[in-house]
Design a protein around this motif. Structure first.
Motif, PDB file in Angstrom:
ATOM      1  N   LYS A  31     -12.573  -9.248  -3.666  1.00 46.96           N
ATOM      2  CA  LYS A  31     -11.132  -9.032  -3.840  1.00 46.96           C
ATOM      3  C   LYS A  31     -10.698  -9.633  -5.185  1.00 46.96           C
ATOM      4  CE  LYS A  31     -10.412  -6.932   0.014  1.00 46.96           C
ATOM      5  NZ  LYS A  31     -10.021  -5.514   0.007  1.00 46.96           N
ATOM      6  N   GLU A  74     -16.614  -8.027   2.326  1.00 41.58           N
ATOM      7  CA  GLU A  74     -15.693  -7.402   1.364  1.00 41.58           C
ATOM      8  C   GLU A  74     -14.713  -8.421   0.767  1.00 41.58           C
ATOM      9  OE1 GLU A  74     -14.777  -4.070   0.025  1.00 41.58           O
ATOM     10  OE2 GLU A  74     -16.937  -4.131   0.249  1.00 41.58           O
ATOM     11  N   ARG A 108       1.458   4.348  -2.951  1.00 46.54           N
ATOM     12  CA  ARG A 108       1.249   5.762  -2.583  1.00 46.54           C
ATOM     13  C   ARG A 108       2.522   6.576  -2.769  1.00 46.54           C
ATOM     14  NH1 ARG A 108      -2.452   2.493  -0.389  1.00 46.54           N
ATOM     15  NH2 ARG A 108      -4.420   3.316   0.419  1.00 46.54           N
ATOM     16  N   SER A 152       0.841  -1.213   0.000  1.00 46.90           N
ATOM     17  CA  SER A 152       0.000   0.000   0.000  1.00 46.90           C
ATOM     18  C   SER A 152       0.868   1.252   0.000  1.00 46.90           C
ATOM     19  CB  SER A 152      -0.896   0.014   1.248  1.00 46.90           C
ATOM     20  OG  SER A 152      -1.825  -1.033   1.194  1.00 46.90           O
ATOM     21  N   ARG A 169      -7.200   1.444   6.673  1.00 54.23           N
ATOM     22  CA  ARG A 169      -5.765   1.792   6.689  1.00 54.23           C
ATOM     23  C   ARG A 169      -5.585   3.269   6.316  1.00 54.23           C
ATOM     24  NH1 ARG A 169      -3.402  -2.677   2.916  1.00 54.23           N
ATOM     25  NH2 ARG A 169      -5.087  -3.783   3.928  1.00 54.23           N
ATOM     26  N   ALA A 192     -16.330  -0.355   4.052  1.00 53.20           N
ATOM     27  CA  ALA A 192     -15.039   0.028   4.645  1.00 53.20           C
ATOM     28  C   ALA A 192     -13.976  -0.219   3.591  1.00 53.20           C
ATOM     29  CB  ALA A 192     -14.767  -0.801   5.890  1.00 53.20           C
ATOM     30  N   SER A 193     -13.468   0.845   2.968  1.00 53.64           N
ATOM     31  CA  SER A 193     -12.462   0.673   1.917  1.00 53.64           C
ATOM     32  C   SER A 193     -11.462   1.822   1.907  1.00 53.64           C
ATOM     33  CB  SER A 193     -13.140   0.564   0.540  1.00 53.64           C
ATOM     34  OG  SER A 193     -12.168   0.701  -0.476  1.00 53.64           O
ATOM     35  N   ALA A 194     -10.199   1.470   2.143  1.00 52.32           N
ATOM     36  CA  ALA A 194      -9.136   2.491   2.089  1.00 52.32           C
ATOM     37  C   ALA A 194      -8.928   2.972   0.661  1.00 52.32           C
ATOM     38  CB  ALA A 194      -7.841   1.912   2.644  1.00 52.32           C
ATOM     39  N   GLN A 195      -9.209   2.099  -0.303  1.00 49.78           N
ATOM     40  CA  GLN A 195      -9.032   2.518  -1.696  1.00 49.78           C
ATOM     41  C   GLN A 195     -10.038   3.600  -2.059  1.00 49.78           C
ATOM     42  OE1 GLN A 195      -9.254  -1.133  -3.955  1.00 49.78           O
ATOM     43  NE2 GLN A 195      -7.339  -1.905  -3.111  1.00 49.78           N
ATOM     44  N   THR A 223      -5.805  -1.443  -6.054  1.00 49.93           N
ATOM     45  CA  THR A 223      -5.291  -0.229  -5.416  1.00 49.93           C
ATOM     46  C   THR A 223      -4.798   0.766  -6.472  1.00 49.93           C
ATOM     47  OG1 THR A 223      -4.585  -1.548  -3.518  1.00 49.93           O
ATOM     48  CG2 THR A 223      -3.658   0.650  -3.700  1.00 49.93           C
ATOM     49  N   ARG A 268      -7.838   2.189  -8.591  1.00 54.25           N
ATOM     50  CA  ARG A 268      -8.792   3.060  -7.885  1.00 54.25           C
ATOM     51  C   ARG A 268      -8.128   4.359  -7.416  1.00 54.25           C
ATOM     52  NH1 ARG A 268     -11.204  -2.177  -5.123  1.00 54.25           N
ATOM     53  NH2 ARG A 268     -12.916  -2.644  -6.555  1.00 54.25           N
ATOM     54  N   ILE A 288      -7.910  -7.129   6.683  1.00 46.27           N
ATOM     55  CA  ILE A 288      -8.685  -7.580   5.528  1.00 46.27           C
ATOM     56  C   ILE A 288      -7.862  -8.476   4.584  1.00 46.27           C
ATOM     57  CG2 ILE A 288      -8.259  -5.499   4.101  1.00 46.27           C
ATOM     58  CD1 ILE A 288     -11.628  -7.344   4.426  1.00 46.27           C
ATOM     59  N   ASP A 289      -6.537  -8.270   4.515  1.00 47.27           N
ATOM     60  CA  ASP A 289      -5.719  -9.101   3.629  1.00 47.27           C
ATOM     61  C   ASP A 289      -5.106 -10.303   4.348  1.00 47.27           C
ATOM     62  OD1 ASP A 289      -6.237  -7.445   1.477  1.00 47.27           O
ATOM     63  OD2 ASP A 289      -4.512  -6.155   1.898  1.00 47.27           O
TER      64      ASP A 289
HETATM   65  C1  S3P Z   1      -5.629  -1.377   0.078  1.00 51.59           C
HETATM   66  C2  S3P Z   1      -6.870  -1.447   0.650  1.00 51.59           C
HETATM   67  C3  S3P Z   1      -7.601  -2.712   0.845  1.00 51.59           C
HETATM   68  C4  S3P Z   1      -6.681  -3.922   0.728  1.00 51.59           C
HETATM   69  C5  S3P Z   1      -5.778  -3.826  -0.468  1.00 51.59           C
HETATM   70  C6  S3P Z   1      -4.888  -2.596  -0.362  1.00 51.59           C
HETATM   71  C7  S3P Z   1      -4.976  -0.061  -0.095  1.00 51.59           C
HETATM   72  O1  S3P Z   1      -8.612  -2.818  -0.148  1.00 51.59           O
HETATM   73  O2  S3P Z   1      -7.447  -5.106   0.671  1.00 51.59           O
HETATM   74  O3  S3P Z   1      -4.933  -4.968  -0.550  1.00 51.59           O
HETATM   75  O4  S3P Z   1      -3.756  -0.030  -0.357  1.00 51.59           O
HETATM   76  O5  S3P Z   1      -5.668   0.963   0.059  1.00 51.59           O
HETATM   77  P1  S3P Z   1     -10.080  -2.152   0.047  1.00 51.59           P
HETATM   78  O6  S3P Z   1      -9.935  -0.691   0.026  1.00 51.59           O
HETATM   79  O7  S3P Z   1     -10.870  -2.682  -1.112  1.00 51.59           O
HETATM   80  O8  S3P Z   1     -10.566  -2.688   1.372  1.00 51.59           O
END
Ligand code: S3P
Length: 402
Positions: A367, A363, A46, A42, A214, A186-189, A115, A118, A339-340
């Motif tokens: 994946k 979720e 970034r 991740s 995250r 719930a999604s950090a992406q 990632t 998105r 989540i992973d």
């Molecule tokens: C990630 C967010 C998670 C994770 C993915 C990496 C990221 O996905 O499963 O491997 O780097 O923001 P989601 O945002 O779909 O939960």
């Protein structure tokens, strides 16, 4: 020191339909050794993205060089950023500054990476040009509306394949309109895409998370000199705010070690009879430590020592010793922070004594594969009793006798 007896590939036979090699694993007495965690995936995505948007040249060491991250680097290069690999894990990024990306001459191919695709939709939403995005079959079957909906509200437009999926063409707009958005999942992406678009919006963009995910985008944006407001209300909702028009200043940093990769090695230490594994330089972040917390609930003997920081994240060395594990009900509040890690948690659950129950993890079905189905199928092939539920799974541990 490498693990004393790594699993060996004992057959070169190929399964005809999938071309996957057949591997045989054997239990080992002693998973022992000291290893350094590879760079966090991740954070590596970034770093390439924010380095490209910064003024000046950024330099990263310990960058993960898997295909997903490389695709993000290639996409940034196609958009005019100078992306140079100087040596193993060492990358310099000649940033073009906010607003400096150029219209891509070819489609951006994100391969297998949710990632990369998105987050880059968020970046490109604020540019007045069209970009085509493609990916492999798995990525082309994954839901993109979760990102397209808020970015459309901000002013970008999308022509997608059926069901709002890749391949797609997007048209950005400058400036975008700021939004206040609460993602339904719930999604950090999703959060990150909106925050990156927010950099190119008029006013303050806010993302409200009922279950915090995250937070590497927030931390790394700060490391590049961007102001990010974070607050949390009594109900636990975390709000992240970013004002548009801020510029990023280039950085030099190492990439923290990946807790997701570390989890596999630590699990080997926990389940082998004479296990003792030390993983160095692992990122310590409460939005990523669900696996360690659940393993501790299962009775894992784990130790950690703080060793420094990198890219706005704390680092720890983590040690795992052979442990008698018991099944647990995984608290659903821990799900975003691991989540992973459910596939490797399932391995711990399979050798534990008692039942492990996972809920609130729907979720996992969207994946790269349906991870709930894949986990249960793999355990059953290995003689473990496991059942799928709509949003999780139940595993009957074998009490050490798999
Ligand atoms: C990630 C967010 C998670 C994770 C993915 C990496 C990221 O996905 O499963 O491997 O780097 O923001 P989601 O945002 O779909 O939960």
């Amino acid at each position: 020191m490498a693990l004393s007896k790594p699993f060996r590939q004992t057959s070169q036979a190929f399964v005809p339909e999938t071309d996957l090699p057949t591997l045989t694993s054997r239990p080992i007495e002693r998973a022992q050794g000291v290893v350094r965690a590879p760079g966090d995936k991740s954070c590596s995505h970034r770093a390439l993205i924010l380095g490209g948007l910064a003024n000046g040249t950024s330099r990263f060491t310990g960058l993960l060089e898997g295909d997903d991250v490389r695709r993000t680097g290639e996409a940034m290069a196609t958009l005019g950023v100078g992306v140079v690999c100087e040596g193993p894990g060492i990358w310099t990024i000649d940033g073009v500054g906010q607003g400096g990306l150029s219209s891509p001459k070819s489609a951006l191919d994100f391969g297998n990476s949710g990632t990369g695709s998105r987050l880059m939709m968020g970046v490109l939403a604020g540019y007045d040009f069209a970009a085509q995005m493609t990916g492999d079959d798995s990525l082309s079957s994954r839901p993109m509306r979760r990102v397209i909906t808020p970015l459309t509200e901000m002013g970008a437009t999308f022509e997608t394949s059926d069901g709002g999926r890749l391949p797609l063409t997007m048209h950005g707009k400058a400036p975008l309109a700021a939004i206040d958005f609460a993602p339904p999942q719930a999604s950090a992406q999703v959060k990150s895409a909106i925050l990156l678009a927010g950099l190119r919006a008029d006013g303050e963009t806010r993302v409200r998370e009922a279950k915090p995910t995250r937070d590497h985008t927030e931390r790394m944006l700060r490391r590049f000199g961007v102001e990010v407001e974070v607050s949390r209300n009594d109900a636990g909702v975390r709000t992240v705010g970013i004002s548009g028009g801020q510029s990023l200043a280039a950085v030099e940093t190492s990439i923290p070690g990946d807790p997701s990769s570390a989890a596999f090695l630590l699990a080997a230490g926990l389940i082998s009879p004479k296990g003792n594994v030390l993983v160095e330089s692992v990122m310590s972040n409460e939005t990523r430590d669900g696996f360690l917390r659940v393993a501790a609930l299962m009775g894992a003997e784990l130790g950690a020592e703080e060793t420094g920081d990198a890219a706005g994240e704390r680092l720890i060395d983590v040690q795992a010793l052979s442990s008698e594990l018991r099944g647990v009900e995984v608290p659903s509040g821990f799900v975003p922070a691991m989540i992973d890690e459910f596939p490797i948690l399932a391995v711990l659950a399979a050798v534990a004594t008692g039942t492990t129950i996972v809920t609130g993890a729907a979720e996992l079905r969207v994946k790269e594969s349906d991870r709930i189905a894949a986990i249960v199928a793999m355990l059953r092939v290995n003689g473990v009793r496991a059942e799928e539920t709509e949003d999780g799974f139940v595993i009957e541990g074998c009490g050490g006798r798999v």
